[in-house]
Design an enzyme around this catalytic site. Structure first.
Site, PDB file in Angstrom:
ATOM      1  N   CYS A 157    -100.349 -92.183  15.316  1.00  0.00           N
ATOM      2  CA  CYS A 157     -99.299 -92.790  16.155  1.00  0.00           C
ATOM      3  C   CYS A 157     -98.963 -91.869  17.329  1.00  0.00           C
ATOM      4  O   CYS A 157     -99.353 -90.698  17.371  1.00  0.00           O
ATOM      5  CB  CYS A 157     -98.057 -93.086  15.320  1.00  0.00           C
ATOM      6  N   CYS A 206     -97.301 -88.562  16.207  1.00  0.00           N
ATOM      7  CA  CYS A 206     -98.183 -87.580  15.561  1.00  0.00           C
ATOM      8  C   CYS A 206     -99.261 -87.065  16.501  1.00  0.00           C
ATOM      9  O   CYS A 206     -99.825 -85.989  16.287  1.00  0.00           O
ATOM     10  CB  CYS A 206     -98.829 -88.206  14.327  1.00  0.00           C
ATOM     11  N   ASP A 257     -82.299-114.431   9.693  1.00  0.00           N
ATOM     12  CA  ASP A 257     -81.804-114.747   8.353  1.00  0.00           C
ATOM     13  C   ASP A 257     -80.593-115.662   8.525  1.00  0.00           C
ATOM     14  O   ASP A 257     -80.166-115.929   9.646  1.00  0.00           O
ATOM     15  CB  ASP A 257     -81.436-113.462   7.621  1.00  0.00           C
ATOM     16  N   HIS A 288     -92.937 -93.371  14.369  1.00  0.00           N
ATOM     17  CA  HIS A 288     -93.859 -92.978  13.286  1.00  0.00           C
ATOM     18  C   HIS A 288     -93.683 -93.859  12.044  1.00  0.00           C
ATOM     19  O   HIS A 288     -94.648 -94.373  11.482  1.00  0.00           O
ATOM     20  CB  HIS A 288     -93.664 -91.509  12.905  1.00  0.00           C
ATOM     21  N   CYS A 326    -102.109 -89.500  10.559  1.00  0.00           N
ATOM     22  CA  CYS A 326    -101.521 -90.582  11.355  1.00  0.00           C
ATOM     23  C   CYS A 326    -101.939 -90.475  12.814  1.00  0.00           C
ATOM     24  O   CYS A 326    -102.004 -89.385  13.380  1.00  0.00           O
ATOM     25  CB  CYS A 326     -99.986 -90.511  11.247  1.00  0.00           C
ATOM     26  N   ASP A 353     -89.755-107.679   4.602  1.00  0.00           N
ATOM     27  CA  ASP A 353     -88.875-107.060   5.615  1.00  0.00           C
ATOM     28  C   ASP A 353     -88.083-105.952   4.933  1.00  0.00           C
ATOM     29  O   ASP A 353     -87.776-106.048   3.742  1.00  0.00           O
ATOM     30  CB  ASP A 353     -87.903-108.094   6.190  1.00  0.00           C
TER      31      ASP A 353
HETATM   32  O1  LIG Z   1     -81.482-113.074  -1.908  1.00  0.00           O
HETATM   33  C1  LIG Z   1     -81.457-112.783  -0.699  1.00  0.00           C
HETATM   34  N1  LIG Z   1     -81.138-113.716   0.221  1.00  0.00           N
HETATM   35  C2  LIG Z   1     -81.087-113.413   1.547  1.00  0.00           C
HETATM   36  N2  LIG Z   1     -81.348-112.210   2.032  1.00  0.00           N
HETATM   37  C3  LIG Z   1     -81.657-111.196   1.157  1.00  0.00           C
HETATM   38  C4  LIG Z   1     -81.874-109.883   1.671  1.00  0.00           C
HETATM   39  C5  LIG Z   1     -81.801-109.588   3.158  1.00  0.00           C
HETATM   40  C6  LIG Z   1     -83.213-109.448   3.693  1.00  0.00           C
HETATM   41  N3  LIG Z   1     -83.229-108.806   5.012  1.00  0.00           N
HETATM   42  C7  LIG Z   1     -82.716-109.644   6.057  1.00  0.00           C
HETATM   43  C8  LIG Z   1     -82.808-108.959   7.386  1.00  0.00           C
HETATM   44  C9  LIG Z   1     -82.555-109.978   8.451  1.00  0.00           C
HETATM   45  C10 LIG Z   1     -82.617-109.380   9.803  1.00  0.00           C
HETATM   46  C11 LIG Z   1     -81.815-108.151   9.977  1.00  0.00           C
HETATM   47  C12 LIG Z   1     -81.803-107.204   8.849  1.00  0.00           C
HETATM   48  C13 LIG Z   1     -81.871-107.782   7.484  1.00  0.00           C
HETATM   49  C14 LIG Z   1     -82.154-108.862   0.762  1.00  0.00           C
HETATM   50  N4  LIG Z   1     -82.344-107.526   0.968  1.00  0.00           N
HETATM   51  C15 LIG Z   1     -82.559-106.996  -0.251  1.00  0.00           C
HETATM   52  N5  LIG Z   1     -82.768-105.678  -0.482  1.00  0.00           N
HETATM   53  C16 LIG Z   1     -82.690-104.694   0.588  1.00  0.00           C
HETATM   54  C17 LIG Z   1     -81.276-104.353   0.861  1.00  0.00           C
HETATM   55  C18 LIG Z   1     -80.750-104.010   2.054  1.00  0.00           C
HETATM   56  C19 LIG Z   1     -79.380-103.724   1.999  1.00  0.00           C
HETATM   57  C20 LIG Z   1     -78.854-103.854   0.746  1.00  0.00           C
HETATM   58  S1  LIG Z   1     -80.076-104.335  -0.348  1.00  0.00           S
HETATM   59  N6  LIG Z   1     -82.521-107.916  -1.227  1.00  0.00           N
HETATM   60  C21 LIG Z   1     -82.258-109.103  -0.610  1.00  0.00           C
HETATM   61  C22 LIG Z   1     -82.056-110.391  -1.119  1.00  0.00           C
HETATM   62  C23 LIG Z   1     -81.740-111.430  -0.231  1.00  0.00           C
HETATM   63 ZN   LIG Z   2     -97.315 -90.819  12.969  1.00  0.00          ZN
END
Ligand SMILES: O=c1[nH]cnc2c(CCNCC3CCCCC3)c3[nH]c(NCc4cccs4)nc3cc12
Ligand SMILES: [Zn+2]
Length: 375
Positions: free
Chosen positions: A309, A312, A95, A338, A307, A269
């Site tokens: 896995c 399990c 990201d 799991h 499951c 994700d």
């Molecule tokens: O507009 C956004 N722009 C950029 N990233 C966003 C993310 C992070 C997505 N996961 C990235 C991953 C990259 C690699 C490592 C881990 C994260 C979001 N996550 C959530 N909700 C879940 C949420 C998680 C925490 C608070 S809300 N809404 C999101 C909206 C955006």
């Molecule tokens: Zn399992």
């Protein structure tokens, strides 16, 4: 010039807006719809790359913000890039770091230039911008990079959301300009616009006119009710090019994965499966199971009888409960194995259902059993 990341449509579901596809990257192919396990600090917590391959994780995510702060992207670059550093030879998506800054460090200032903030580790004053985010992701060598964007809070004023999405568009343009290796790394733009149909349209038009290899939907799963998220998806996915991957950021509860796939989302994700595993909460076909609950102390059955896995197949609820209560790391490994397997398996079944044009039936069957008590 050959693009680093391309989307191959395979089939659209006759029952819904769902579709089967393949995302081609320099480190391999991703069958979609796909769930992408999150490996924040260059590891999917407690999992080895071999275990991730065994459960057929096709791609993992890693976090620019965290790797920038520690160990530093220059060290990862010196190691030969993130694939080499973490011994993962399949696709990696990173990201931009922006979201983490907005959600982790509260001392921050946003300007047109970028964001200044304090490290959540040691309070150092740091700066992230579109150019910096591209430099870091370039050093990490990920197959898919995310443009530097701003995810507005929920709820947010219409004018704030409009100004924010227009800056996100200008930042996306700056990411494109500073993209050093377009033939080796794909760059996805992130559509914003909050919960407003006209603003989502504006953001989508501005970004799709710049021809990125893939597009994400941001600004969701930030506390809005689920039905509102689905409403936004209903009018946003049709605005996205059909021949490019669609990535819904931060979404990963089982019901949201299915509802997102039905609306044409290809990639998901979420930190959920790994995060809740650490406190012993497990996803099962009949809903969430909190293993610490005393009723499992003498339950010698598997977490989920349906499951297959490693957890399990070989361990009981009683044993896993004991390990979690005793704060034994092996317990967290077993619940993580799991939960990841559960979501990866769910996506395999979603792809199968799309292939056979029965995804809506699959959803009804899954929800009836899941008891819909997931959040
Ligand atoms: O507009 C956004 N722009 C950029 N990233 C966003 C993310 C992070 C997505 N996961 C990235 C991953 C990259 C690699 C490592 C881990 C994260 C979001 N996550 C959530 N909700 C879940 C949420 C998680 C925490 C608070 S809300 N809404 C999101 C909206 C955006
Ligand atoms: Zn399992």
């Amino acid at each position: 010039m050959t693009a680093a990341v391309t989307y191959e449509p395979i089939k659209t579901c006759k029952q819904s807006g769902a579709r089967l596809g393949r995302v081609h990257t320099p480190h391999g192919v991703i069958e979609t719809p796909a769930f992408m396990p999150v490996g924040t600090q260059a590891t999917v917590k407690t999992m080895s790359p071999e275990e991730l391959k065994t459960m057929d994780a096709q791609i993992i995510l890693s976090n620019t913000y965290h790797l920038f702060i520690r160990p530093g992207h220059e060290i990862v670059k010196e190691a030969g890039g993130l694939h080499k550093f973490m011994n993962w030879d399949r696709p990696i998506l990173t990201d931009s770091g922006g979201f983490q800054v907005f959600s982790l460090s509260n001392m921050r200032k946003i300007t047109e230039e970028g964001v200044t903030f304090k490290s959540h580790l040691n309070g150092d004053k740091l700066f992230l911008s579109p150019e910096k985010a591209m430099e870091i992701q370039n050093a990490l060598g990920s197959d898919i990079m995310m443009a530097f964007d701003e995810c507005p809070p929920f709820p947010a004023e219409y004018d704030y959301v409009k100004k924010s999405l227009e800056r996100t568009t200008r930042w996306a343009e700056r990411c494109l300009q500073s993209h050093a290796r377009p033939q080796d790394q794909g760059l996805f733009a992130i559509i914003q616009g909050g919960m407003h149909e006209d603003l989502r349209k504006l953001s989508a038009e501005q970004l799709t006119s710049m021809d990125f290899p893939g597009y994400a939907i941001g600004g969701l799963s930030v506390g809005e009710p689920k039905h509102l998220m689905y409403e936004v998806l209903d009018y946003t996915t049709p605005l996205m090019p059909a021949n490019k991957p669609r990535y819904l950021m931060g979404v990963g509860s089982p019901d949201a994965l299915i509802e997102g796939a039905i609306r044409g989302i290809d990639m998901f994700d979420c930190v959920l499966p790994t995060r809740i595993a650490r406190n012993g909460t497990c996803m099962t076909s009949s809903g969430r199971l909190v293993i610490r609950n005393a009723k499992y102390a003498t339950d010698f059955g598997p977490l989920d009888a349906k499951c297959s896995c490693y957890t399990c197949t070989n361990y009981s609820r009683a044993y896993i409960r004991h390990l979690i209560k005793a704060d034994e790391t092996f317990g967290i490994r077993l619940t993580t194995i799991h939960n990841l397997h559960f979501l990866l398996q769910l996506m395999r079944e979603v792809r199968e259902a799309i292939k056979e044009d029965r995804l809506l039936d699959f959803r009804d069957t899954f929800f009836a059993a899941y008891g819909l008590n997931d959040n």
